[in-house]
Design a protein around this motif. Structure first.
Motif, PDB file in Angstrom:
ATOM      1  N   LEU A  53       0.479   2.814   1.645  1.00 47.52           N
ATOM      2  CA  LEU A  53       0.086   1.337   2.128  1.00 47.52           C
ATOM      3  C   LEU A  53       1.052   1.262   3.514  1.00 47.52           C
ATOM      4  N   TRP A  54       0.296   1.455   4.454  1.00 41.49           N
ATOM      5  CA  TRP A  54       1.091   1.479   5.866  1.00 41.49           C
ATOM      6  C   TRP A  54       0.439   0.310   6.755  1.00 41.49           C
ATOM      7  N   PHE A  55       1.339  -0.809   7.069  1.00 42.45           N
ATOM      8  CA  PHE A  55       0.643  -1.828   7.724  1.00 42.45           C
ATOM      9  C   PHE A  55       1.693  -2.661   8.634  1.00 42.45           C
ATOM     10  N   GLU A 135      13.226  16.819   0.431  1.00 39.90           N
ATOM     11  CA  GLU A 135      14.027  16.268   1.389  1.00 39.90           C
ATOM     12  C   GLU A 135      14.099  14.941   1.837  1.00 39.90           C
ATOM     13  N   LEU A 136      12.993  14.219   1.437  1.00 41.40           N
ATOM     14  CA  LEU A 136      12.998  12.650   1.865  1.00 41.40           C
ATOM     15  C   LEU A 136      13.646  12.114   0.966  1.00 41.40           C
ATOM     16  N   TYR A 137      13.691  12.457  -0.478  1.00 42.62           N
ATOM     17  CA  TYR A 137      14.378  11.799  -1.536  1.00 42.62           C
ATOM     18  C   TYR A 137      13.721  10.643  -1.665  1.00 42.62           C
ATOM     19  N   ALA A 138      12.303  10.657  -1.882  1.00 39.92           N
ATOM     20  CA  ALA A 138      11.680   9.462  -2.145  1.00 39.92           C
ATOM     21  C   ALA A 138      10.954   9.637  -3.312  1.00 39.92           C
ATOM     22  N   THR A 139      10.095   8.520  -3.458  1.00 40.22           N
ATOM     23  CA  THR A 139       9.179   8.410  -4.689  1.00 40.22           C
ATOM     24  C   THR A 139       8.102   7.620  -4.286  1.00 40.22           C
ATOM     25  N   SER A 140       7.064   7.488  -5.365  1.00 40.77           N
ATOM     26  CA  SER A 140       5.885   6.688  -5.090  1.00 40.77           C
ATOM     27  C   SER A 140       5.643   6.179  -6.428  1.00 40.77           C
ATOM     28  N   LEU A 141       4.699   4.771  -6.151  1.00 40.91           N
ATOM     29  CA  LEU A 141       4.308   4.210  -7.462  1.00 40.91           C
ATOM     30  C   LEU A 141       3.510   5.128  -8.142  1.00 40.91           C
ATOM     31  N   TYR A 142       2.720   5.993  -7.698  1.00 45.68           N
ATOM     32  CA  TYR A 142       1.807   6.984  -8.271  1.00 45.68           C
ATOM     33  C   TYR A 142       2.699   7.856  -9.370  1.00 45.68           C
ATOM     34  N   LEU A 143       3.829   8.419  -8.404  1.00 40.45           N
ATOM     35  CA  LEU A 143       4.470   9.548  -9.284  1.00 40.45           C
ATOM     36  C   LEU A 143       5.258   9.037 -10.341  1.00 40.45           C
ATOM     37  N   GLU A 144       5.571   7.641 -10.325  1.00 41.53           N
ATOM     38  CA  GLU A 144       6.409   6.816 -11.265  1.00 41.53           C
ATOM     39  C   GLU A 144       5.371   6.593 -12.510  1.00 41.53           C
ATOM     40  N   LEU A 145       4.203   6.064 -12.052  1.00 36.21           N
ATOM     41  CA  LEU A 145       3.451   5.175 -12.998  1.00 36.21           C
ATOM     42  C   LEU A 145       2.407   6.186 -13.696  1.00 36.21           C
ATOM     43  N   LYS A 146       2.070   7.136 -12.807  1.00 37.55           N
ATOM     44  CA  LYS A 146       0.961   8.202 -13.280  1.00 37.55           C
ATOM     45  C   LYS A 146      -0.375   7.573 -13.115  1.00 37.55           C
ATOM     46  N   ARG A 147      -0.595   6.673 -12.400  1.00 44.84           N
ATOM     47  CA  ARG A 147      -1.902   6.056 -12.092  1.00 44.84           C
ATOM     48  C   ARG A 147      -1.960   5.311 -10.635  1.00 44.84           C
ATOM     49  N   GLU A 148      -3.039   5.079 -10.029  1.00 48.32           N
ATOM     50  CA  GLU A 148      -3.196   4.681  -8.907  1.00 48.32           C
ATOM     51  C   GLU A 148      -3.055   2.901  -9.016  1.00 48.32           C
ATOM     52  N   VAL A 149      -2.400   2.429  -7.969  1.00 47.03           N
ATOM     53  CA  VAL A 149      -2.755   0.861  -7.955  1.00 47.03           C
ATOM     54  C   VAL A 149      -3.700   0.376  -6.665  1.00 47.03           C
ATOM     55  N   ASP A 150      -3.762  -0.765  -6.622  1.00 42.97           N
ATOM     56  CA  ASP A 150      -4.828  -1.470  -5.711  1.00 42.97           C
ATOM     57  C   ASP A 150      -3.687  -1.659  -4.262  1.00 42.97           C
ATOM     58  N   ASN A 151      -4.068  -1.206  -3.269  1.00 41.82           N
ATOM     59  CA  ASN A 151      -3.407  -1.339  -2.073  1.00 41.82           C
ATOM     60  C   ASN A 151      -3.723  -2.725  -1.507  1.00 41.82           C
ATOM     61  N   ASP A 152      -5.038  -2.997  -1.525  1.00 39.16           N
ATOM     62  CA  ASP A 152      -5.303  -4.323  -0.844  1.00 39.16           C
ATOM     63  C   ASP A 152      -4.754  -5.452  -1.656  1.00 39.16           C
ATOM     64  N   LYS A 153      -4.716  -5.366  -2.923  1.00 38.84           N
ATOM     65  CA  LYS A 153      -4.085  -6.546  -3.650  1.00 38.84           C
ATOM     66  C   LYS A 153      -2.615  -6.639  -3.519  1.00 38.84           C
ATOM     67  N   ILE A 154      -1.870  -5.596  -3.324  1.00 38.21           N
ATOM     68  CA  ILE A 154      -0.317  -5.438  -2.916  1.00 38.21           C
ATOM     69  C   ILE A 154      -0.179  -5.864  -1.559  1.00 38.21           C
ATOM     70  N   LEU A 155      -1.194  -5.581  -0.568  1.00 37.86           N
ATOM     71  CA  LEU A 155      -0.652  -5.929   0.827  1.00 37.86           C
ATOM     72  C   LEU A 155      -1.090  -7.641   0.599  1.00 37.86           C
ATOM     73  N   SER A 156      -2.192  -8.154   0.014  1.00 36.51           N
ATOM     74  CA  SER A 156      -2.391  -9.655   0.077  1.00 36.51           C
ATOM     75  C   SER A 156      -1.166 -10.318  -0.702  1.00 36.51           C
ATOM     76  N   GLU A 157      -0.594  -9.823  -1.684  1.00 35.05           N
ATOM     77  CA  GLU A 157       0.725 -10.484  -2.511  1.00 35.05           C
ATOM     78  C   GLU A 157       1.884 -10.409  -1.435  1.00 35.05           C
ATOM     79  N   ILE A 158       2.020  -9.303  -0.824  1.00 35.14           N
ATOM     80  CA  ILE A 158       3.327  -9.157   0.173  1.00 35.14           C
ATOM     81  C   ILE A 158       3.040 -10.336   1.411  1.00 35.14           C
ATOM     82  N   ILE A 159       2.303 -10.205   1.885  1.00 31.11           N
ATOM     83  CA  ILE A 159       1.950 -11.396   2.976  1.00 31.11           C
ATOM     84  C   ILE A 159       2.091 -12.699   2.527  1.00 31.11           C
ATOM     85  N   ASN A 160       1.874 -13.034   1.209  1.00 32.74           N
ATOM     86  CA  ASN A 160       1.721 -14.250   0.343  1.00 32.74           C
ATOM     87  C   ASN A 160       3.477 -14.493   0.343  1.00 32.74           C
ATOM     88  N   GLU A 161       4.118 -13.427  -0.047  1.00 31.13           N
ATOM     89  CA  GLU A 161       5.506 -13.665  -0.539  1.00 31.13           C
ATOM     90  C   GLU A 161       6.317 -13.730   0.705  1.00 31.13           C
TER      91      GLU A 161
END
Length: 228
Positions: A53-55, A135-161
């Motif tokens: 999610l890049w915005f 080398e980035l020493y990073a992770t993602s929701l997918y790698l930790e949860l083993k499932r995809e998430v809804d990017n549009d929903k996360i975007l909307s919630e972040i703007i509201n927060e």
């Protein structure tokens, strides 16, 4: 919210800064499926493949005096939304981490226009990213949860927060930052121009500075914070 979506851009931040005067709206969002030349603090490259999610959230007529704490407000907003998935924390000043691995970053830039400014809140989150260079020493929701998430929903919630956190005082912001600070009472390496220091991080003060056993540091003084 007026939202522009693109399959691929060099950087949502650069695009937003190039076109904001052409957009007849007080606020808008630019979202990209991928970025080819994304950047973080000090123009460091930010890996932004498809799936994440890049915005950039643009706010016009923003009180310039409030910009310094906008990074903290935005970080709290991202942390709160992502905390519904994982126990994420904030690594001062602008990273969201799971354990010691980075999962999101925030970049705030502003263009002064008198007493007010236009601010550009760039946010990158490794949501549905399937793999990351080690080398980035990073992770993602997918790698930790083993499932995809809804990017549009996360975007909307972040703007509201972000809007919600705009309503609370600077003191409340810092109190909450310290509550969720990943490096609190931990040894860190502070990388600045020309030197590195190994310190015990203590807390963030009410000016937004990092207080450590070897000194107090402004955000602009530190290039990188590395947890040891």
């Amino acid at each position: 919210m007026l939202t522009f979506k693109f399959p691929s851009v060099t950087s949502t931040q650069d695009l937003a800064e190039a076109i904001y005067q052409m957009i007849n709206a007080d606020e808008f969002v630019i979202v990209a499926e991928e970025q080819t030349k994304a950047r973080g603090r000090y123009r460091r490259e930010w890996y932004s493949p498809k799936g994440g999610l890049w915005f950039t959230y643009v706010i016009k007529n923003y009180n310039a005096e409030r910009i310094p704490f906008l990074t903290f407000r935005s970080s709290l907003a991202v942390r709160k939304v992502l905390s519904t998935f994982l126990d994420v924390k904030i690594r001062w000043p602008n990273d969201i981490v799971y354990g010691k691995r980075k999962i999101a970053g925030i970049l705030i830039e502003g263009i002064n226009e008198g007493i007010n400014s236009t601010v550009f809140i760039g946010i990158g989150i490794d949501t549905n990213v399937k793999s990351l260079p080690e080398e980035l020493y990073a992770t993602s929701l997918y790698l930790e949860l083993k499932r995809e998430v809804d990017n549009d929903k996360i975007l909307s919630e972040i703007i509201n927060e972000i809007k919600n956190y705009e309503e609370i005082s600077d003191k409340e912001v810092i109190d909450e930052i310290n509550k969720h600070l990943s490096i609190k009472d931990k040894k860190v390496k502070l990388v600045s121009k020309g030197e590195e220091k190994n310190c015990l991080a203590l807390f963030v003060d009410y000016y937004g500075r990092l207080v450590t056993e070897c000194g107090i540091f402004e955000v602009e003084d530190i290039l990188r914070v590395i947890e040891e």
